[in-house]
Scaffold this active site. Structure first.
Site, short mmCIF file in Angstrom:
data_model
loop_
_atom_site.label_atom_id
_atom_site.label_comp_id
_atom_site.label_asym_id
_atom_site.label_seq_id
_atom_site.Cartn_x
_atom_site.Cartn_y
_atom_site.Cartn_z
CB CYS A 1 6.18 -7.51 -6.99
SG CYS A 1 6.86 -8.87 -6.10
CG ASN B 1 3.76 -12.15 -4.30
OD1 ASN B 1 4.03 -11.91 -5.37
ND2 ASN B 1 4.23 -11.12 -3.45
CG HIS C 1 1.86 -7.48 -6.74
ND1 HIS C 1 1.95 -8.58 -7.29
CD2 HIS C 1 2.82 -7.55 -5.71
CE1 HIS C 1 3.04 -9.33 -6.64
NE2 HIS C 1 3.23 -8.85 -5.71
O1 UT7 Z 1 5.48 -8.80 -3.77
C1 UT7 Z 1 5.80 -8.08 -2.52
C2 UT7 Z 1 6.12 -9.17 -1.41
N1 UT7 Z 1 5.95 -9.04 -0.02
C3 UT7 Z 1 4.90 -8.62 0.61
O2 UT7 Z 1 3.80 -8.15 0.09
C4 UT7 Z 1 4.82 -8.94 2.20
C5 UT7 Z 1 4.21 -7.89 2.62
N2 UT7 Z 1 4.11 -8.44 4.14
C6 UT7 Z 1 3.09 -9.21 4.58
O3 UT7 Z 1 2.24 -9.52 3.64
C7 UT7 Z 1 2.94 -9.24 5.95
O4 UT7 Z 1 3.86 -8.72 6.68
C8 UT7 Z 1 3.29 -10.91 6.33
C9 UT7 Z 1 2.29 -11.80 5.69
C10 UT7 Z 1 4.65 -11.17 5.65
C11 UT7 Z 1 3.17 -11.26 7.71
O5 UT7 Z 1 2.03 -10.90 8.32
P1 UT7 Z 1 2.03 -9.90 9.79
O6 UT7 Z 1 0.77 -9.66 10.07
O7 UT7 Z 1 2.95 -8.67 9.29
O8 UT7 Z 1 2.96 -10.60 10.60
P2 UT7 Z 1 4.29 -10.41 11.46
O9 UT7 Z 1 5.37 -10.45 10.41
O10 UT7 Z 1 4.15 -9.04 12.46
O11 UT7 Z 1 4.22 -11.73 12.35
C12 UT7 Z 1 3.33 -11.92 13.23
C13 UT7 Z 1 3.91 -13.26 14.08
C14 UT7 Z 1 5.21 -13.21 14.31
O12 UT7 Z 1 5.51 -14.02 15.68
P3 UT7 Z 1 5.77 -13.01 16.98
O13 UT7 Z 1 7.18 -12.52 16.65
O14 UT7 Z 1 4.58 -12.20 17.21
O15 UT7 Z 1 5.72 -14.27 17.98
C15 UT7 Z 1 5.67 -14.16 13.33
O16 UT7 Z 1 6.99 -14.97 13.77
O17 UT7 Z 1 3.73 -14.19 13.24
C16 UT7 Z 1 4.60 -15.07 13.00
N3 UT7 Z 1 4.70 -16.11 11.86
C17 UT7 Z 1 4.19 -17.01 11.43
N4 UT7 Z 1 3.40 -17.76 12.16
C18 UT7 Z 1 2.83 -18.74 11.74
C19 UT7 Z 1 5.33 -15.34 10.49
N5 UT7 Z 1 5.22 -16.28 9.76
C20 UT7 Z 1 4.64 -17.10 10.04
C21 UT7 Z 1 3.85 -18.33 9.51
N6 UT7 Z 1 3.04 -19.11 10.35
N7 UT7 Z 1 4.21 -18.73 8.27
#
Ligand code: UT7
Length: 325
Positions: free
Chosen positions: A114, A281, A251
């Site tokens: 990225c 993204n 980005h």
């Molecule tokens: O170009 C670089 C590429 N990558 C990035 O920039 C990614 C950087 N990270 C992020 O943007 C965020 O970490 C995410 C958007 C990927 C995730 O957001 P978060 O606030 O960090 O959520 P989390 O990973 O802490 O997950 C919270 C909950 C989890 O459930 P539990 O374990 O709390 O029960 C996940 O399983 O949300 C759940 N979850 C979802 N729920 C509904 C994860 N993905 C989804 C989804 N829909 N699509």
């Protein structure tokens, strides 16, 4: 002709098909509300079967050349930033070079995930600063839809497809002002796609599937701090203060990451370009697409200072300060 470099042409291409969050609700266990609240994404463009990183790069590049009224034969170099080429080799840049009719140009791909576009723009600038080349095309193009696991809700909702290109030309006045690039391969396991050369052990572990793997929380933490740090460094190296920066073009991975970085930099939200809501993204394409929209919408005007800042797999990061002329 001077040895300074400035962006004189810009273009973008996104596939016609738009996939909304509601459509993803039918694919994986997710909701529009979750995606919007956690990422700021509402919809993304997804490539049709006939579209590839090179076909999208060609469309964006043609627009950039037309805008600058530069004949393709005048190009000295084409750099394509992509990690989703349809062929591992030859380079996507070679396909673009041929399709454009840039018959004098050298061509190569650059892999910094990225951060690829910022790396490629900084690289293009060095060819001009050295006096070697006058006209360099830099294009970022990605079809992440083909490397996503469409059963993994943690990743498939985040990405989209598209391309953005700029023409960088030698000029008398400074346009690009500074750049800062960095890498920490210690974070290689936080965000990756297995390669064709993966060991048999790794192949077995992946069960023959080559999907993007990500530790979202760790990447999030890294992203917020590195975006602010590297933007500050680029601004200082350009001899500017943050208050001189009219527009931050980050980005587009996640609205929350962008706003947290902007806050750390003391930038009001209206000084930050955000279009992740409409594209998701698009990896190496996100910054040039955002740049195109900034210019088209009048957010970036002649004489403005802007900082382009990216982060991603590597881990890698880069920022570049410029004066729009
Ligand atoms: O170009 C670089 C590429 N990558 C990035 O920039 C990614 C950087 N990270 C992020 O943007 C965020 O970490 C995410 C958007 C990927 C995730 O957001 P978060 O606030 O960090 O959520 P989390 O990973 O802490 O997950 C919270 C909950 C989890 O459930 P539990 O374990 O709390 O029960 C996940 O399983 O949300 C759940 N979850 C979802 N729920 C509904 C994860 N993905 C989804 C989804 N829909 N699509």
């Amino acid at each position: 002709m001077g040895r300074h470099a400035g962006i004189t042409g810009w273009g973008m291409y996104v596939p016609q098909r738009v996939v909304t969050n509601q459509e993803l609700e039918a694919l994986v266990h997710t909701t529009d509300a979750w995606i919007l609240a956690r990422t700021g994404i509402r919809e993304r463009h997804i490539a049709a079967d006939h579209e590839t990183a090179s076909s999208m790069a060609i469309a964006a590049s043609r627009e950039a050349l037309e805008r600058a009224s530069l004949a393709p034969e005048a190009l000295d170099l084409v750099i394509a930033a992509t990690v989703t080429p349809e062929r591992l080799f030859p380079a996507t840049a070679s396909v673009v070079q041929h399709a454009l009719g840039a018959n004098r140009a050298a061509a190569f791909d650059l892999n910094a995930a990225c951060s690829g576009f910022v790396y490629a723009l900084a690289t293009a600038w060095q060819f001009i600063a050295s006096g070697a080349y006058q006209n360099v095309l830099v294009v970022g193009s990605e079809v992440y839809s083909r490397i996503l696991d469409w059963e993994d809700r943690a990743t498939c909702v985040l990405f989209g497809d598209g391309a953005g290109a700029v023409l960088l030309q030698a000029q008398e006045r400074p346009g690009l002002l500074s750049f800062v690039l960095g890498s920490d391969g210690g974070g290689a396991d936080l965000l990756y796609v297995p390669g064709l050369g993966a060991s048999p052990v790794e192949r077995a572990r992946q069960d023959g599937r080559y999907h993007l793997q990500m530790n979202g929380r760790e990447v999030f933490r890294f992203a917020v701090s590195i975006m602010a740090d590297v933007s500050r460094q680029a601004v200082a190296e350009a001899g500017l203060e943050m208050e001189h920066v009219e527009l931050l073009i980050p980005h587009q991975a996640n609205r929350r990451i962008i706003l947290a970085a902007a806050k750390a930099l003391g930038l009001a939200p209206e000084r930050v370009l955000i279009n992740v809501d409409r594209y998701g993204n698009t990896s190496a394409a996100s910054i040039p697409i955002a740049l195109c929209e900034a210019v088209q919408s009048g957010c970036l005007k002649r004489g403005d200072h802007a900082v382009l800042v990216g982060f991603g797999g590597g881990l890698s990061w880069g920022a570049l300060a410029l004066e729009w002329s």
